[in-house]
Design a protein around this motif. Sequence first.
Motif, mmCIF file in Angstrom:
data_model
loop_
_atom_site.group_PDB
_atom_site.id
_atom_site.type_symbol
_atom_site.label_atom_id
_atom_site.label_comp_id
_atom_site.label_asym_id
_atom_site.label_seq_id
_atom_site.Cartn_x
_atom_site.Cartn_y
_atom_site.Cartn_z
ATOM 1 N N UNK A 1 0.783 -1.109 -0.153
ATOM 2 C CA UNK A 1 0.015 0.025 -0.249
ATOM 3 C C UNK A 1 0.933 1.297 0.006
ATOM 4 N N UNK A 2 0.362 2.430 -0.316
ATOM 5 C CA UNK A 2 1.093 3.707 -0.443
ATOM 6 C C UNK A 2 -0.040 4.710 -0.573
ATOM 7 N N UNK A 3 0.360 5.880 0.492
ATOM 8 C CA UNK A 3 -0.643 6.986 0.368
ATOM 9 C C UNK A 3 -0.031 8.336 0.480
ATOM 10 N N UNK A 4 -0.819 9.318 -0.219
ATOM 11 C CA UNK A 4 -0.485 10.836 0.043
ATOM 12 C C UNK A 4 -0.497 11.168 1.446
ATOM 13 N N UNK A 5 -1.372 10.649 2.237
ATOM 14 C CA UNK A 5 -1.802 11.136 3.623
ATOM 15 C C UNK A 5 -1.361 10.623 4.552
ATOM 16 N N UNK A 6 -1.071 9.485 4.905
ATOM 17 C CA UNK A 6 -0.625 8.369 5.986
ATOM 18 C C UNK A 6 -0.200 7.200 5.449
ATOM 19 N N UNK A 7 0.407 6.409 6.569
ATOM 20 C CA UNK A 7 0.863 5.070 6.419
ATOM 21 C C UNK A 7 -0.407 4.126 6.515
ATOM 22 N N UNK A 8 -0.341 3.208 5.746
ATOM 23 C CA UNK A 8 -1.669 2.208 5.736
ATOM 24 C C UNK A 8 -1.098 1.004 6.315
ATOM 25 N N UNK A 9 -1.527 0.534 7.414
ATOM 26 C CA UNK A 9 -1.023 -0.580 8.285
ATOM 27 C C UNK A 9 -2.319 -1.384 8.809
ATOM 28 N N UNK A 10 -3.254 -0.707 8.865
ATOM 29 C CA UNK A 10 -4.485 -1.552 9.278
ATOM 30 C C UNK A 10 -5.583 -1.040 8.731
ATOM 31 N N UNK A 11 -7.156 -1.786 8.588
ATOM 32 C CA UNK A 11 -8.127 -1.047 8.014
ATOM 33 C C UNK A 11 -8.570 0.367 8.370
ATOM 34 N N UNK A 12 -8.470 0.840 9.435
ATOM 35 C CA UNK A 12 -8.846 2.248 9.825
ATOM 36 C C UNK A 12 -8.060 3.234 8.986
ATOM 37 N N UNK A 13 -7.061 2.709 8.616
ATOM 38 C CA UNK A 13 -5.848 4.027 7.802
ATOM 39 C C UNK A 13 -6.338 4.261 6.557
ATOM 40 N N UNK A 14 -7.246 3.522 6.090
ATOM 41 C CA UNK A 14 -7.875 3.588 4.429
ATOM 42 C C UNK A 14 -9.218 4.502 4.598
ATOM 43 N N UNK B 1 7.391 -9.813 5.670
ATOM 44 C CA UNK B 1 7.165 -10.735 6.141
ATOM 45 C C UNK B 1 5.486 -11.224 6.230
ATOM 46 N N UNK B 2 4.799 -10.263 6.457
ATOM 47 C CA UNK B 2 3.385 -10.235 6.412
ATOM 48 C C UNK B 2 2.849 -9.411 5.198
ATOM 49 N N UNK B 3 2.515 -10.061 4.144
ATOM 50 C CA UNK B 3 2.175 -9.697 3.062
ATOM 51 C C UNK B 3 0.901 -9.895 2.457
ATOM 52 N N UNK B 4 -0.258 -8.839 2.522
ATOM 53 C CA UNK B 4 -1.574 -9.043 2.278
ATOM 54 C C UNK B 4 -1.914 -9.228 0.758
ATOM 55 N N UNK B 5 -0.940 -8.613 0.088
ATOM 56 C CA UNK B 5 -1.329 -8.592 -1.635
ATOM 57 C C UNK B 5 -0.469 -9.497 -2.400
ATOM 58 N N UNK B 6 -0.819 -10.489 -2.928
ATOM 59 C CA UNK B 6 -0.323 -11.277 -4.054
ATOM 60 C C UNK B 6 -1.004 -11.250 -5.145
ATOM 61 N N UNK B 7 -0.634 -11.211 -6.208
ATOM 62 C CA UNK B 7 -1.361 -11.003 -7.843
ATOM 63 C C UNK B 7 -0.792 -11.879 -8.633
ATOM 64 N N UNK C 1 2.576 -5.803 10.730
ATOM 65 C CA UNK C 1 2.902 -6.829 11.680
ATOM 66 C C UNK C 1 1.826 -7.796 11.573
ATOM 67 N N UNK C 2 2.203 -8.798 12.398
ATOM 68 C CA UNK C 2 1.145 -9.982 12.328
ATOM 69 C C UNK C 2 -0.184 -9.727 12.879
ATOM 70 N N UNK C 3 -0.263 -8.977 13.807
ATOM 71 C CA UNK C 3 -1.591 -8.337 14.291
ATOM 72 C C UNK C 3 -2.156 -7.735 13.114
ATOM 73 N N UNK C 4 -1.810 -6.685 12.716
ATOM 74 C CA UNK C 4 -2.457 -5.994 11.580
ATOM 75 C C UNK C 4 -2.788 -6.649 10.536
ATOM 76 N N UNK C 5 -1.849 -7.614 10.036
ATOM 77 C CA UNK C 5 -2.262 -8.452 8.945
ATOM 78 C C UNK C 5 -3.604 -9.472 9.400
ATOM 79 N N UNK C 6 -3.675 -9.691 10.577
ATOM 80 C CA UNK C 6 -4.864 -10.708 11.085
ATOM 81 C C UNK C 6 -6.200 -9.652 10.851
ATOM 82 N N UNK C 7 -6.118 -8.472 11.299
ATOM 83 C CA UNK C 7 -7.339 -7.372 11.218
ATOM 84 C C UNK C 7 -7.563 -7.367 9.674
#
Length: 340
Positions: free
Chosen positions: A158-171, A238-244, A303-309
């Motif tokens: 992920x990337x953003x002009x506003x903030x870091x995207x690590x967990x769902x609330x960030x988008x 280590x924790x990758x949500x995105x594979x295509x 991290x693992x916790x954010x990936x699980x979210x």
Amino acid sequence: MFRTLSLSRRKVLRTAAGAISIALTAGWVTQAAAQQTLRLSHQWSTNDIRHKVAEVLASELEQAEVGLNLQIFPNQSLFRANDQWGAVASGRLDMTLIPLSYAGGRHPEVNLTLMPGLVKNHEHSRRINESPFMDKLEEVLNRAGTVTVVKGWLAGGFASKRNCILEPEDVRGQQMRAAGKAFEQMVAGAGASIASMPSSEIYSAMQTGVLDAVNTSSSSFVSFRLYEQVTCYTPAADYTLWFMYQPVMMSKRSYDRLNDAQKAALAAAASKAEAFYVAEAAKEDAESAEVFRKAGVEVREMNAEQFAMWRTLAETTSYKAFAEEVRGGKELLDLALSVD
């Protein structure tokens, strides 16, 4: 229904070199003497890993000397990004290297190849390539008029002009390009607004304020210079949500016109190209993070916790929708999830 075709199947690849030798001995060289040129279209720059995969394929075919050449058209110079799948399926184009989910509007089963958290890492992707799930998917692609030549998965972030995207609330509240229907469903469930477009249009959309945030492959983040437009990057780690899944696909009409020696040479070339793809894909992730750091962009790993979210959110959005909306979707999803 014809037999499932996939040129990167292990059995085909193990016998490819021998098949070429037999073909030459049998005198099939004369059949291949009439030179054929296959056209491969893709949307990326010549510096991109996917272009390099195509170059490996072209080089191996030329060295095979079976009367088969591959001409590569990068940067959408032959077909626009969204037109390539239809052109290959109909036989107007011989080959393309494409994010398979681009065909999801016509064949919703392939949206599973861009499902959040489905592929855990690059080693896991290799096991998926040789699984019953991939065999089942290949049947769908064959019916659509295509043959898989080279299998390949790319990770991304992920990337953003506003903030870091690590967990769902960030988008929440961001205008976002999420690659593929399943990711769109997931980030929409987290409160983002969706803007759909091919990866080749992301830069200008961010530059003009149409987009705030994006997720795409590590290679696209670099090859499209998105580090010039964002403030924070969440890379594949280590924790990758995105594979295509981004294979080399061939028109079955074009494939059926090849003689036996050429088919064997194509399978052997595909084996070399696929090995290159697997090796280089993992390097892309670490290298992309370094490029963004050098450009002054903040880099944060999930991290693992954010990936699980995110995975929990996907189960109630993307996974649920796919199982309910796609005919046979639950069976395909269960097959994919069963790969350890």
